[in-house]
Motif scaffolding. Structure first.
Motif, PDB file in Angstrom:
ATOM      1  N   PRO A  32     -56.504  38.864  63.365  1.00 46.73           N
ATOM      2  CA  PRO A  32     -57.080  39.742  62.175  1.00 46.73           C
ATOM      3  C   PRO A  32     -56.158  40.395  60.813  1.00 46.73           C
ATOM      4  CG  PRO A  32     -57.221  40.867  64.761  1.00 46.73           C
ATOM      5  CD  PRO A  32     -56.463  39.549  64.841  1.00 46.73           C
ATOM      6  N   ALA A  33     -54.929  40.093  61.148  1.00 46.00           N
ATOM      7  CA  ALA A  33     -54.159  40.655  60.058  1.00 46.00           C
ATOM      8  C   ALA A  33     -54.507  39.497  58.391  1.00 46.00           C
ATOM      9  CB  ALA A  33     -52.440  40.326  60.157  1.00 46.00           C
ATOM     10  N   ARG A  34     -55.039  38.392  59.269  1.00 44.34           N
ATOM     11  CA  ARG A  34     -55.534  37.251  58.382  1.00 44.34           C
ATOM     12  C   ARG A  34     -56.284  37.218  57.974  1.00 44.34           C
ATOM     13  NH1 ARG A  34     -54.133  31.222  59.777  1.00 44.34           N
ATOM     14  NH2 ARG A  34     -54.941  30.973  58.194  1.00 44.34           N
ATOM     15  N   LEU A  35     -57.616  37.571  59.091  1.00 41.81           N
ATOM     16  CA  LEU A  35     -58.906  37.884  58.536  1.00 41.81           C
ATOM     17  C   LEU A  35     -59.234  38.470  57.991  1.00 41.81           C
ATOM     18  CD1 LEU A  35     -61.223  36.907  61.795  1.00 41.81           C
ATOM     19  CD2 LEU A  35     -61.745  38.236  60.047  1.00 41.81           C
ATOM     20  N   LEU A  36     -58.750  39.878  57.976  1.00 41.73           N
ATOM     21  CA  LEU A  36     -59.854  40.833  57.335  1.00 41.73           C
ATOM     22  C   LEU A  36     -59.149  40.799  55.612  1.00 41.73           C
ATOM     23  CD1 LEU A  36     -58.745  43.917  60.060  1.00 41.73           C
ATOM     24  CD2 LEU A  36     -60.857  42.714  59.568  1.00 41.73           C
ATOM     25  N   PRO A  37     -58.831  40.689  55.415  1.00 39.38           N
ATOM     26  CA  PRO A  37     -57.640  40.072  54.162  1.00 39.38           C
ATOM     27  C   PRO A  37     -58.697  39.396  53.438  1.00 39.38           C
ATOM     28  CG  PRO A  37     -55.942  40.913  55.261  1.00 39.38           C
ATOM     29  CD  PRO A  37     -56.975  40.646  56.242  1.00 39.38           C
ATOM     30  N   VAL A 341     -64.105  34.301  58.715  1.00 42.85           N
ATOM     31  CA  VAL A 341     -63.742  35.074  57.935  1.00 42.85           C
ATOM     32  C   VAL A 341     -65.232  35.163  57.335  1.00 42.85           C
ATOM     33  CG1 VAL A 341     -63.005  34.903  55.676  1.00 42.85           C
ATOM     34  CG2 VAL A 341     -61.536  33.919  57.856  1.00 42.85           C
ATOM     35  N   VAL A 342     -66.101  34.123  56.515  1.00 45.23           N
ATOM     36  CA  VAL A 342     -67.454  34.561  56.642  1.00 45.23           C
ATOM     37  C   VAL A 342     -67.799  35.114  57.686  1.00 45.23           C
ATOM     38  CG1 VAL A 342     -69.098  33.638  54.605  1.00 45.23           C
ATOM     39  CG2 VAL A 342     -66.362  32.847  54.707  1.00 45.23           C
ATOM     40  N   ALA A 343     -67.905  35.343  58.529  1.00 48.32           N
ATOM     41  CA  ALA A 343     -68.899  36.153  59.281  1.00 48.32           C
ATOM     42  C   ALA A 343     -68.437  37.253  59.298  1.00 48.32           C
ATOM     43  CB  ALA A 343     -68.839  35.085  60.780  1.00 48.32           C
TER      44      ALA A 343
END
Length: 465
Positions: A32-37, A341-343
């Motif tokens: 999540p720490a990488r996915l959200l940004p 990430v795009v999803a």
């Protein structure tokens, strides 16, 4: 939604070093720490583009603030659904399973404005939505065979069309910069022009001196700062925010049952061909960036997603759906290739669409602020077309003539709005859109110069790069 098993394009032969390729970067599930940004960057890159069609069309047909809010929410909702479907896929039927963003395309704005101008008040949106529905069916029908048609849409043709999209839409932000309401007594007042200029300068300064993420969201920052600057002068209207429901799903056919008019349908089917070309080019480019081969089946599944979103979108208030090229640029720039990430970005758009109050926030942006930002947005579309044309072999005299005549045909409705006034209404709808007229001429001249031999036989196809 459960993640389906990898499709044929995702499992292509054994890996010589399993530990290194057990998970392809496209299929990597980030923390999540990488996915959200990373997802936020995609939303920032696309948000202004997603809300542009409902803003322009809503203004053109005279929707009230509540109607504008519904239209924006529907556009966000459909974009979220299409993006999630595209990235996660449904078996081998739909979804290219690439980090590919789908949303309402600006390419359909000019033809839809032409439909609105030639249709009686109260029937404008129904006529537009009827044409969009048929364009969606057309995409579904043609998609599986579209690879064979790509040779008729080389960069020479698509470059003309993309350039015309930007050029023919430029009067829209110019009108916004003057206040938006041409019937108002203060239309074109200096206060509106100053606000538009201020917004444009803010965007330019952020683009020049910003770094990293701030530079990527220069357009959104311009909209935000311009809106804040408008508040002390009473140029921001908060009525839409006060009346918008906090949460509500779009109502089916809230703007009326669709009406099917042949001229409008023809116009948007032409645009759909252009959108399919753009989507196919985007998938090929993204396949190269992500190091995952994009084959015919992948393109077919991707175009099928475009068709489904375009067909079902009008039920809730959506418009023709296609790829967002700016998000392909985000993948290339950030090197984050995970489709999840795009999803996640698509899921965020679904949330935004389900809460109309969030869509109403967008409608708070004053028209002059949108005008200043719109000059950048639509101008950049024209630049994309020029960049495409630069790769289309303009050292050939036939190509120069083709581009010159097609651009001229596309600019006629802009330079002389009453040029086709004596034509039948169906011809006015098709030719009155610079994009449709320019695309028709470009395709026909491409056939004439590059596909028809002296004895009527197909000639060697124009190279696509």
């Amino acid at each position: 939604m459960a993640t389906p098993a990898p499709g044929p394009a995702e499992a292509e032969g054994p890996c010589p070093t399993p530990p290194e390729c057990s998970v392809h970067p496209v299929d990597e599930k980030l923390a999540p720490a990488r996915l959200l940004p990373a997802a936020l960057q995609h939303i920032a890159a696309m948000y202004a583009g997603v809300v542009t069609p409902p803003l322009i069309i809503g203004q053109a047909v005279g929707l009230d603030p509540a109607g504008m809010t519904r239209l924006i929410a529907a556009s966000l909702l459909i974009a979220g659904c299409a993006t999630v479907l595209q990235t996660l896929g449904v078996g081998g039927f739909a979804g290219n399973r690439l980090p590919f963003v789908n949303a309402a395309s600006s390419a359909g704005i000019a033809p839809m404005l032409a439909i609105a101008e030639t249709t009686a008040p109260g029937h404008q949106l129904p006529a537009i939505y009827g044409a969009v529905i048929v364009a969606g069916v057309f995409c579904l029908a043609v998609g599986p065979f579209f690879g064979r048609l790509l040779r008729f849409f080389p960069p020479l043709v698509t470059g003309v069309v993309i350039t015309l999209i930007g050029v023919t839409l430029m009067p829209v932000p110019v009108s916004w910069a003057q206040g938006g309401d041409k019937s108002a007594t203060d239309f074109g007042a200096m206060k509106y022009l100053a606000l538009a200029a201020f917004t444009l300068v803010v965007i330019l300064l952020i683009q020049r001196f910003g770094r990293g993420f701030l530079k990527q969201v220069a357009l959104l920052m311009g909209l935000l700062i311009g809106t804040l600057a408008a508040i002390p002068f009473g140029l921001a209207d908060f009525s839409a925010l006060e009346s918008a429901p906090v949460a509500a799903l779009p109502t089916p056919f809230a703007f009326g049952a669709p009406e099917f008019r042949p001229a409008a349908i023809l116009s948007l089917c032409i645009v759909m061909l252009v959108l399919m070309t753009e989507s196919s080019a985007g998938m090929l480019a993204l396949g190269e960036i992500c190091d995952r081969r994009t084959d015919g089946r992948t393109i077919t599944r991707g175009l099928r997603t475009d068709g489904i979103a375009t067909l079902l979108g009008p039920v809730f208030g959506g418009f023709p759906t296609s790829a967002f090229a700016q998000n392909v640029g985000v993948v290339s720039l950030t090197k984050v290739r995970s489709r999840y990430v795009v999803a996640a970005a698509g899921g965020a758009l679904l949330v935004l669409g389900a809460f109309p109050v969030l869509g109403a926030v967008v409608s708070l942006v004053p028209m002059p602020v949108l005008g200043g930002a719109g000059i950048v947005l639509f101008g950049s579309i024209a630049v994309s077309g020029i960049r495409t044309l630069s790769e289309a072999g303009l050292d050939d005299s036939s190509n120069i003539i083709l581009v010159a005549v097609a651009l001229g045909a596309g600019i006629i409705p802009l330079a002389a709005p009453g040029f086709y006034a004596g034509f039948p209404s169906w011809a006015q709808t098709v030719l009155g859109s610079g994009i449709s007229a320019g695309a028709l001429v470009a395709v026909l001249l491409n056939l004439f110069f590059h596909h028809l031999g002296t004895h009527g036989r197909p000639a060697v196809a124009l190279k696509s790069s």
